[in-house]
Design a protein around this motif. Structure first.
Motif, mmCIF file in Angstrom:
data_model
loop_
_atom_site.group_PDB
_atom_site.id
_atom_site.type_symbol
_atom_site.label_atom_id
_atom_site.label_comp_id
_atom_site.label_asym_id
_atom_site.label_seq_id
_atom_site.Cartn_x
_atom_site.Cartn_y
_atom_site.Cartn_z
ATOM 1 N N THR A 21 2.900 2.318 -8.960
ATOM 2 C CA THR A 21 3.821 1.092 -8.534
ATOM 3 C C THR A 21 3.516 -0.056 -8.783
ATOM 4 N N GLY A 22 2.145 -0.366 -8.500
ATOM 5 C CA GLY A 22 1.507 -1.624 -8.842
ATOM 6 C C GLY A 22 1.519 -1.975 -10.284
ATOM 7 N N ALA A 23 1.609 -1.066 -11.103
ATOM 8 C CA ALA A 23 1.668 -1.248 -12.633
ATOM 9 C C ALA A 23 3.050 -1.757 -12.990
ATOM 10 N N GLU A 26 0.804 -1.311 0.096
ATOM 11 C CA GLU A 26 0.100 0.278 -0.073
ATOM 12 C C GLU A 26 0.751 1.323 0.074
ATOM 13 N N ASN A 27 1.933 1.111 -0.846
ATOM 14 C CA ASN A 27 2.932 2.481 -0.878
ATOM 15 C C ASN A 27 3.279 2.516 -2.202
ATOM 16 N N ASP A 28 2.790 3.586 -2.653
ATOM 17 C CA ASP A 28 2.766 4.019 -4.144
ATOM 18 C C ASP A 28 4.024 4.904 -4.345
ATOM 19 N N PHE A 29 5.161 4.472 -4.170
ATOM 20 C CA PHE A 29 6.305 5.338 -4.161
ATOM 21 C C PHE A 29 6.862 5.726 -5.435
ATOM 22 N N LEU A 30 6.109 5.132 -6.774
ATOM 23 C CA LEU A 30 6.355 5.642 -7.951
ATOM 24 C C LEU A 30 5.346 6.490 -8.230
ATOM 25 N N GLY A 31 4.372 6.724 -7.304
ATOM 26 C CA GLY A 31 3.093 7.515 -7.882
ATOM 27 C C GLY A 31 3.371 8.920 -7.172
ATOM 28 N N PRO A 32 2.640 9.926 -7.519
ATOM 29 C CA PRO A 32 2.858 11.327 -7.188
ATOM 30 C C PRO A 32 3.340 11.536 -5.707
ATOM 31 N N GLY A 33 4.320 12.374 -5.572
ATOM 32 C CA GLY A 33 4.591 12.708 -4.207
ATOM 33 C C GLY A 33 6.121 13.282 -4.164
ATOM 34 N N PRO A 34 6.365 13.760 -2.940
ATOM 35 C CA PRO A 34 7.882 14.683 -2.963
ATOM 36 C C PRO A 34 8.887 14.377 -3.621
ATOM 37 N N ALA A 35 8.897 12.551 -3.606
ATOM 38 C CA ALA A 35 10.154 11.891 -4.139
ATOM 39 C C ALA A 35 9.969 11.273 -5.387
ATOM 40 N N GLY A 61 23.903 -2.574 -22.022
ATOM 41 C CA GLY A 61 24.724 -3.735 -21.713
ATOM 42 C C GLY A 61 24.335 -4.467 -20.230
ATOM 43 N N ALA A 62 24.788 -4.364 -19.279
ATOM 44 C CA ALA A 62 24.421 -5.286 -18.064
ATOM 45 C C ALA A 62 22.830 -5.224 -17.955
ATOM 46 N N LEU A 63 22.478 -6.415 -17.328
ATOM 47 C CA LEU A 63 21.070 -6.525 -17.072
ATOM 48 C C LEU A 63 20.941 -6.710 -15.447
ATOM 49 N N SER A 64 20.841 -5.527 -14.902
ATOM 50 C CA SER A 64 20.733 -5.490 -13.474
ATOM 51 C C SER A 64 19.498 -5.363 -13.034
ATOM 52 N N PHE A 65 18.484 -6.333 -13.381
ATOM 53 C CA PHE A 65 17.160 -5.848 -12.878
ATOM 54 C C PHE A 65 16.733 -6.063 -11.497
ATOM 55 N N ASN A 66 16.091 -5.019 -10.805
ATOM 56 C CA ASN A 66 15.424 -5.338 -9.442
ATOM 57 C C ASN A 66 14.221 -6.075 -9.726
ATOM 58 N N ARG A 67 13.716 -6.547 -8.710
ATOM 59 C CA ARG A 67 12.419 -7.169 -8.570
ATOM 60 C C ARG A 67 11.468 -6.482 -7.809
ATOM 61 N N LEU A 68 10.232 -6.228 -8.231
ATOM 62 C CA LEU A 68 9.192 -5.427 -7.400
ATOM 63 C C LEU A 68 7.973 -6.421 -6.907
ATOM 64 N N TYR A 69 7.828 -6.368 -5.648
ATOM 65 C CA TYR A 69 6.395 -7.017 -5.259
ATOM 66 C C TYR A 69 5.497 -5.950 -4.864
ATOM 67 N N VAL A 70 4.356 -5.779 -5.333
ATOM 68 C CA VAL A 70 3.408 -5.004 -4.687
ATOM 69 C C VAL A 70 2.295 -5.543 -4.104
ATOM 70 N N ALA A 71 1.776 -5.288 -2.854
ATOM 71 C CA ALA A 71 0.412 -5.554 -2.455
ATOM 72 C C ALA A 71 -0.170 -4.216 -2.093
ATOM 73 N N GLU A 72 -1.340 -4.231 -2.814
ATOM 74 C CA GLU A 72 -2.200 -3.106 -2.586
ATOM 75 C C GLU A 72 -3.574 -3.152 -2.719
ATOM 76 N N SER A 73 -4.243 -2.132 -2.245
ATOM 77 C CA SER A 73 -5.932 -2.325 -2.400
ATOM 78 C C SER A 73 -6.396 -1.991 -3.746
ATOM 79 N N THR A 74 -5.592 -1.059 -4.357
ATOM 80 C CA THR A 74 -6.148 -0.454 -5.738
ATOM 81 C C THR A 74 -5.234 0.191 -6.422
ATOM 82 N N PRO A 75 -5.163 -0.242 -7.851
ATOM 83 C CA PRO A 75 -4.148 -0.237 -8.590
ATOM 84 C C PRO A 75 -3.149 1.103 -8.559
ATOM 85 N N SER A 76 -2.053 0.856 -8.573
ATOM 86 C CA SER A 76 -1.460 2.282 -8.530
ATOM 87 C C SER A 76 -0.237 2.356 -9.538
#
Lengths: 936, 176, 450
Positions: A271-273, A228-237, A254-269
């Motif tokens: 971040t969830g996308a 329930e944290n939309d850190f990629l959504g609108p906000g100061p940071a 070049g290098a594929l250094s992917f991170n992995r994102l799990y999201v648990a949320e009540s409504t699509p954000s």
């Protein structure tokens, strides 16, 4: 349908509406506004030049010396834009900006690359501020009760008041502000409180219910779980987070250094996308999940591999939780994240709103000074702010608008916009920016500093002196002038970054017990907490996932809709804890079952002629004990219907592979496979014609779907850059929105928990453009550099080109949009970008790749006789994009960034099978799912 | 006989009679004559010695001109005068030039046909001596007329009897 | 000509005189009837309604219509194509049937040609009105422009301009040339001086000279020869507006022939819709006999079958093409939100004409009238389906939309009937509705056997 059209004819007739809001908003000014002549004189009084009045002498430059970002003002050349570094606040936090100014008219806002909270990018709110600056609805005169008063009369009042305060130590004096980071303002408040020890300062910020979490280094995180944290959504940071996140999602470099994102949320954000694994859970389930993590209790089946993943990367993994989760969970997350913490937002100071209201009830308060904010609208409903406020004998309000709060105060002082005032503010990490005015206050507003100066008894000091004095005091080294000029020029004050950690000051927590449906409050993605309600650009900005404009909705999951027999546009009564709000339903795939999400910020009554009566007021259900929602919601069907104006009616891809998605492992096995998912484009030689050779430059664009976070800023940056009109709800409902670049939104897979995709779609500038072929007058044709050009003044408006455009990116002026009720205010002429034609009724328009910017750069390059450098030309959309998802350049130059993007095996052309040969291509999106979870 | 005589006009009931009369007059050596009928009578023109019309030729010329003008205009404007890159198509996209070429061919030919016909017929001609003939109104309704004109060298008083000999309904004097 | 048992194309017992009298009297002798006045008043009222709608359109812009993105074309184009189609019967009858020596055309060609002209006039309005900036329509014409600009010859809309204006001009000349001898008759039969004068001027001093007749016949024949390919080309070009586009449901090579067939189909339907009441009102049953109606019906049946074949081929091709966009479009037409329109057109254009296999029906004016009406509706619907259903869901699902005509769309469409009927009413009162000259020949030829 006919009915609607008929109705809208009246609504497009701006006069009635116009006069109407005038009467409501400024009785004293109404007469002056409705007659042409004095409107013109009003313009003069405003003292900014008419559009295209070339001479800078005609415009009111601020008297103090402001420092341009690139050139000194004495170099001001008519027709040459200047850029000034300053900052804008979102809930008190500064985001650095560069403002483009034409002959003294600020016309466009860009991010400041040197500012940590901008990094050169911008968000929708920053882009839209420029419209807010000119907003004709802004508060224009000092008013006392119903009479127009003057700043001097107000000062006189303050002098009298101060006598009283001196005697009783300021007992009964209260200051109510939003969250403040401005060092100068804070020092002024301190000074006031020192002078009057019995006075008090209260802070109210509707969205900041808890001390914000620290800022973390997302770029370093291998695994992220957002609850329930939309850190990629609108906000100061947001901008920093988006940039860092995208940096770990690049498959073309070049290098594929992917991170992995799990999201648990009540409504699509947003971040969830972007999640590799997304779980739609209601607030209660989310809280349980959080507690399980915190207490080590057992998790749902999918949870264990996720937890394993997090723990495996402990120290390089993040656990981001939202304000709605309980303190235990937040504390646990805080400790978990410490290794990656890079900045601690400054703690909020001042007392809280409840304390203020307690004193009001106790009759302890004689004078209440409200700086900004809009508590009468957005304070928790159980505070009954409005009726309590009435108990205060003297109510003074400094505000940008004559809003709900002003309506309840006797003394209403017009506030100067951030682009009109000297001030300063800190970013989330403490970096300070001295903000400089771009133009004299258009509506004679005053800044908070000037008001505070008055309250502290320094009468008529100007903002410039106040801010300069403060920084002079701070400055230890020699040559303050140099330091001052450099700070202004860079838009950041050296050595102010790296905020220090703070103690926790919790208040308010989500109510997650109880039964029935759960209610979730979210800030509106387009108008935030309602402060942008009168901004037509933002109101017309299609909200992610729903694509709704000019409205908010009660969003429910398909399953819940089925159970309650509800369909889109059904109007229901939301009964929640003895309160009731009437809201239209929107069925949103990816929404958690049995939970209803409503956006805050709508249903304003005193926002202005744009924002009034748009949507419903969700604050009416929002209580202080459960600021982010809770259980016990009942839905009652009313049988009424409410039409929505959405810009995308169909959100399935129909198996046409517009958005191509693969997983990292697939990509590593067969790099080409992901992008080749769709039908291939016919080869260059499969034609009877000899292909046109593009010697010299050949402009092209690449859009990296792997980076895009769907924040919509490209759309609104384009609107600001290209003088794109707002058309209003009725026209949007008729499918006539004018945005040149739209962000398409697709759902993939099961409606319970679909994958969410974004796809920005500008003009493709096809080399074999179908639109050009069918234009009877040659109003759209190809340039030698491969731009698909639209010649407005040749267009006769057959609209054939739009019919023949497979991407439907062309926009038509069906009516005189440049004269509708949103665009007709004379002052808005100042906002227009002089480098872009304002289109008239009956002509087609579309994305030009910002040809005006291309030509500007070409001119400069020719003057210095050098080739155009790669990356020198940046279209508005690309410049604004926080994720650097949009790249533009010369595809004839193999070294150019865009060529490198297009060389990626992920590169594909939209509908390329039609042999349109689009110049705009896409990079397929890669997910990085956890194989164990897949198994589970 | 009066000097201002245009000619003698015989009035007939049936087209066949008109034809016979015309042929007879032609054999008798009359050349300057004309036949009038409410609808085209097969062979009447040949009978009075009017063998072939040049209308088809005019139409042909019109058509050729139309084709030339149309294609020429398109080629000149699209390739020479104002070349534009239209959706990557070649400047000389001849297939796209065909429809207009065809249309203008037809237009020019048709215009040539109509105006050619009218001009060669010397129309419009609001006044003509034959209208002076008393019964001539019927020429556009039911009756058929043969007019031998005074300008013919053989013309004379006897012409009247000659016509009368062809047993018409009546023979009229037509003043010019 | 007259097979035994067949109704003659003109009732026996007429000669040049009586034919002339009967036809000219409609204009010269017959008093202004209440029927005509009422009918004309009604038509004129509709016309005024259209003018009102047009006035508002020019004031506010095409936004008053239902069009949008993606469906940027609506009623205006549908009406244009429909009216142009109607305008095909006239020239078809006068030109092609002339070349085929169909003597039954004689008594209806004048009327049909007039109908053609008025239909083309109506059709011509819409492309102008549908422009975003109608006042610069002339930019589609090649003229010495100060900017040195030219039309863009690759655009089918430019082809339209030439095709439609050529068609209009040629039809007008064809019609007028045919009128000249009759105008002479009118001149000679009208008593009042002013009338004589007016008809006289229009008759250009025609005096029926044998030389003139020879040139006249040649010119008329050549005109017919030119009009024949023209009439076939016009709707082909109109169909290219769609066929040249890449929109699924438009981009199809079958369009030209199947549009031409459709045009003649709807044209004859309109001829019947008008002839049946008119012959009754003016007692022309002797000249416009059941035989005419039946022949029109036969042509409707034939062209109707061609149209049906067109539909079937379309369906087959979209399946055969294996093109995902095309297949989706077809299914969407049949079962999507506009399915009712598609089924309606199938009923009107494919099912209804089958009734014309039966002589009983072909020779029953009232039934024919209603069948013709249905076909008119069906053909309008066909164009609606082609324009709207193809556009509202094309390539990008994200851009899909929907379209509905607004009251202004309807007012303009219905108003255009007003224009059409007003002109028709005036024509009936002021000009010989049947070619007198050709009728004279006809009655003679018919007499010959005796």
């Amino acid at each position: 349908m006919n009915m609607n059209t008929w109705r809208s004819m009246d609504e497009l007739e701006d006069k009635p509406a116009y006069r109407d809001w005038l009467q409501r908003e400024f009785p004293p000014l109404a007469s002056e506004w409705t007659n042409e002549a004095s409107r013109r004189s009003f313009l003069k009084i405003m003292g900014a030049s008419f559009a295209l009045a070339g001479l800078s002498a005609c415009t009111r430059q601020p008297l103090e010396k402001i420092v341009p970002y690139v050139r000194q003002p004495e170099e001001l050349v008519p027709g040459q834009a200047l850029y000034f570094a300053t900052a804008l606040n979102l809930e008190g936090y500064a985001r650095g900006i560069l403002v483009e100014s034409h002959e003294g008219r600020p016309t466009k806002i860009e991010g400041n690359p040197e500012h940590p909270a901008s990094l050169g990018a911008s968000d929708v709110f920053m882009q839209a501020e420029i419209l807010a600056l000119y907003d004709p609805d802004r508060s224009k005169s000092v008013t006392n009760g119903l009479e127009i008063s003057t700043w001097d009369e107000f000062l006189a009042l303050v002098v009298r008041e101060r006598e009283k305060w001196k005697s009783n130590g300021g007992a009964g004096l209260r200051l109510l502000t939003g969250y403040i980071t401005s060092p100068t303002l804070l020092s002024q408040i301190e000074a006031l409180l020192k002078e009057f020890p019995n006075a008090k300062w209260h802070v109210h910020e509707p969205l900041a219910t808890k001390t914000p979490q620290p800022i973390f280094d997302v770029a370093k995180a291998e695994v992220i779980l957002a609850v329930e944290n939309d850190f990629l959504g609108p906000g100061p940071a947001q901008l920093k987070y988006a940039r860092d996140f995208a940096s770990r999602r690049r498959a073309n470099s070049g290098a594929l250094s992917f991170n992995r994102l799990y999201v648990a949320e009540s409504t699509p954000s947003m971040t969830g996308a972007r999640a590799d694994h997304r779980y739609a859970l209601g607030p209660r389930a989310l809280q349980e999940l959080g507690m399980a993590l915190a207490t080590g209790a057992s998790l749902p089946s999918w949870g264990d591999p996720m937890l394993a993943d997090l723990t495996r990367n402990k120290g390089r993994s993040l656990l981001l939780v939202g304000d709605s989760l309980s303190e235990e969970v937040r504390q646990f997350a805080l400790n978990w994240n410490r290794p990656l913490q890079i900045a601690q937002p400054l703690p909020s100071r001042g007392d809280s709103l409840p304390e203020l209201l307690r004193d009001v009830a106790a009759g302890k308060i004689e004078t209440l000074v409200i700086l900004g904010g809009n508590p009468a609208y957005d304070a928790p409903v159980d505070f009954k702010f409005a009726e309590k406020l009435a108990l205060v004998p003297l109510r003074i309000r400094l505000g940008l608008y004559e809003d709900e709060t002003s309506a309840l105060c006797q003394w209403r002082l017009p506030e100067a916009h951030s682009l009109e005032t000297w001030s300063d503010a800190r970013a989330f990490d403490g970096t300070a920016t001295i903000t400089q005015p771009l133009i004299e206050p258009l509506y004679g507003g005053k800044s908070a500093h000037e008001l505070m100066a008055a309250l502290t008894g320094n009468g008529m000091v100007g903002g410039y002196d106040i801010v300069r004095q403060y920084w002079h005091a701070q400055h230890t080294g020699d040559d303050f002038e140099k330091y001052w000029r450099k700070s202004l020029h860079d838009g950041v004050v050296e050595g102010t970054g790296g905020g220090k950690p703070s103690e926790f000051a919790p208040h308010g927590r989500a109510e997650t017990s109880g039964s029935g449906l759960e209610l979730v409050f979210r800030p509106s993605p387009s108008i935030r907490d309602g402060r942008f309600a009168n901004n037509a650009w933002l109101q017309e900005l299609p909200q992610p996932f729903t694509k709704i404009t000019w409205d908010n909705a009660a969003m429910i999951s398909p399953a819940t809709a089925k159970r309650l027999e509800l369909s889109n546009e059904d109007v229901v009564d939301l009964k929640y804890r003895g309160r009731l709000v009437r809201a239209p339903i929107w069925i949103l795939p990816g929404q958690a079952d049995d939970c209803v999400t409503v956006h805050l910020g709508y249903g304003r009554t005193h926002a202005g002629h744009v924002g009034n009566d748009v949507g419903f007021d969700a604050y009416a259900l929002r209580t202080s004990d459960a600021p982010w929602g809770g259980s016990g919601l009942a839905i009652v069907k009313t049988g009424l219907r409410h039409p929505f104006a959405t810009t995308q009616h169909h959100q399935s891809m129909e198996g046409r592979q517009q958005v191509r998605v693969g997983t990292l492992s697939e990509f590593q096995q067969h790099p080409a496979a992901v992008a080749q998912a769709g039908e291939p484009a016919p080869g260059r030689d499969e034609t009877l014609y000899t292909p046109v050779a593009y010697k010299g430059h050949a402009w092209g664009m690449a859009i990296d779907l792997g980076a895009c976070i769907g924040c919509n800023v490209c759309t609104i940056a384009c609107q600001a850059e290209n003088n794109i009109p707002v058309v209003g709800k009725e026209e949007v409902a008729r499918g006539r929105e004018m945005h040149w670049i739209r962000v398409d939104n697709y759902f993939e897979g099961a409606p319970e928990n679909p994958r969410l995709h974004f796809q920005p779609v500008p003009c493709m500038h096809c080399e074999n453009a179908p639109c050009e072929l069918v234009c009877p007058v040659g109003a759209t044709a190809h340039s030698s550099e491969g731009l698909n050009q639209m010649v407005y003044n040749r267009c006769v408006g057959t609209r054939y080109c739009s019919n023949n455009c497979p991407y439907k990116v062309r926009r038509f002026n069906f009516l005189e949009y440049d004269r509708n009720r949103f665009e007709s205010a004379p002052v808005l002429k100042l906002l227009r970008n002089p480098d872009v034609t304002v289109r008239t009724r009956g002509v087609m328009e579309k994305c030009t790749y910002c040809v005006q910017r291309i030509n500007r750069v070409r001119l400069d390059a020719e003057k210095q006789n050098r080739p155009i450098r790669d990356g020198e030309i940046i279209p508005a959309c690309a410049q604004a994009c926080p994720a650097v998802a949009i790249v533009f350049g010369d595809i004839n130059d193999p070294q150019s960034n865009v060529s490198k993007f297009k060389a990626s095996p992920l590169n594909y052309g939209l509908l390329a099978e039609l042999n349109t040969r689009p110049r705009t291509t896409y990079l397929a999106k890669l997910l990085n799912p956890n194989p164990e979870v897949e198994k589970a | 006989m009066k000097p201002d005589l245009y000619g003698f006009m015989a009035e007939f009931e049936q087209p066949e009679e008109l034809l016979n009369a015309a042929r007879a007059a032609h054999e008798a050596g009359y050349r300057k004559m004309d036949a009038y009928s409410p609808f085209p009578v097969e062979g009447a023109a040949e009978a009075i010695g009017f063998e072939r019309t040049r209308v088809p030729l005019v139409v042909l010329i019109g058509g050729i001109t139309g084709a030339g003008v149309a294609y020429g205009m398109q080629y000149y404007s699209a390739v020479w005068d104002y070349p534009l890159n239209i959706g990557g198509r070649p400047l000389h996209s001849w297939p796209s030039f065909i429809p207009i070429t065809f249309e203008l061919t037809v237009l020019f030919a048709a215009v040539a046909a109509v105006f050619g016909m009218l001009l060669m017929n010397g129309l419009p001609k609001p006044y003509h001596p034959v209208f002076n003939a008393p019964a001539f109104k019927l020429a556009s309704q039911t009756r058929f007329f043969l007019c031998l004109q005074a300008t013919d060298p053989q013309f004379g008083e006897r012409t009247k009897y000659f016509l009368a000999g062809l047993n018409p309904i009546a023979v009229h004097e037509v003043e010019s | 000509m007259n097979a035994p048992g067949q109704t003659p194309v003109v009732a026996p017992g007429y000669d040049s005189g009586s034919v002339t009298r009967k036809i000219t009297d409609i204009v010269l002798a017959r008093p202004l009837g209440r029927g005509w006045l009422g009918g004309f008043a009604f038509a004129f009222a509709l016309l005024m309604m259209m003018n009102f709608a047009i006035g508002w359109l020019l004031m506010r812009g095409v936004g008053i219509w239902g069009i949008n993105i993606p469906v940027a074309w609506g009623f205006a184009i549908v009406n244009f194509v429909w009216w142009i189609g109607i305008g095909h019967a006239g020239t078809f009858i006068s030109a092609i049937l002339l070349l085929l020596h169909q003597d039954w055309r004689t008594s209806i060609n004048r009327f049909a040609e007039a109908m053609t002209l008025f239909a083309v006039a109506c059709a011509g309005l819409f492309p102008l009105l549908h422009l975003g900036r109608p006042w610069v329509f002339y930019w589609l014409l090649p003229y010495p422009d100060t900017m040195g600009l030219w039309p863009q010859w690759r655009s089918p809309l430019v082809w339209d301009v030439f095709a439609v204006s050529t068609y209009g001009v040629v039809s007008l000349m064809f019609w007028y040339v045919g009128l000249i001898p009759d105008l002479a008759t009118m001149r000679d039969r009208s008593a009042p001086r002013p009338l004589q004068f007016i008809y006289g001027v229009m008759a250009l001093g025609w005096r029926g000279s044998a030389r003139h007749w020879k040139r006249f016949k040649m010119a008329y024949l050549l005109l017919a020869g030119l009009a024949t390919p023209l009439v076939l080309s016009v709707h082909s070009v109109v169909s290219l507006d769609f066929a040249v586009g890449i929109v699924p449901g438009w981009h199809s090579t079958i369009f030209p022939p199947y549009f031409v067939a459709g045009a003649i189909f709807s044209g004859f339907a309109m001829v019947l819709t008008l002839l049946i009441p008119v012959r009754k009102a003016y007692g022309l049953q002797d000249f416009i006999t059941i035989r005419h109606l039946e022949n029109c019906a036969k042509i409707m049946l034939a062209t109707g079958l061609m149209v049906a074949h067109g539909y079937i081929t379309e369906l087959f091709m979209s399946w055969y093409s294996d093109d995902k966009f095309d297949i989706y479009m077809t299914l969407n037409r049949m079962f999507g939100s506009y399915a009712p329109a598609w089924w309606l057109l199938m009923f009107c254009n494919v099912l209804t004409p089958q009734a014309l296999w039966f002589k009983k029906i072909r020779t029953a004016p009232v039934i024919l009238f209603f069948i013709a009406l249905l076909v008119n509706v069906g053909m309008w619907t066909e164009r609606y389906v082609i324009v709207v259903t193809s556009l509202h869901r094309d390539f990008m699902p994200s851009a899909w939309g929907s379209y509905h005509g607004t009251r202004w769309d309807w007012m303009t469409l219905i108003g255009s009937f007003g224009l059409f009927l007003s002109l028709l009413f005036l024509f009936l009162r002021l000009l010989p509705a049947i070619s007198i000259t050709e009728m004279r020949q006809l009655v003679r030829e018919k007499k010959e056997p005796q």
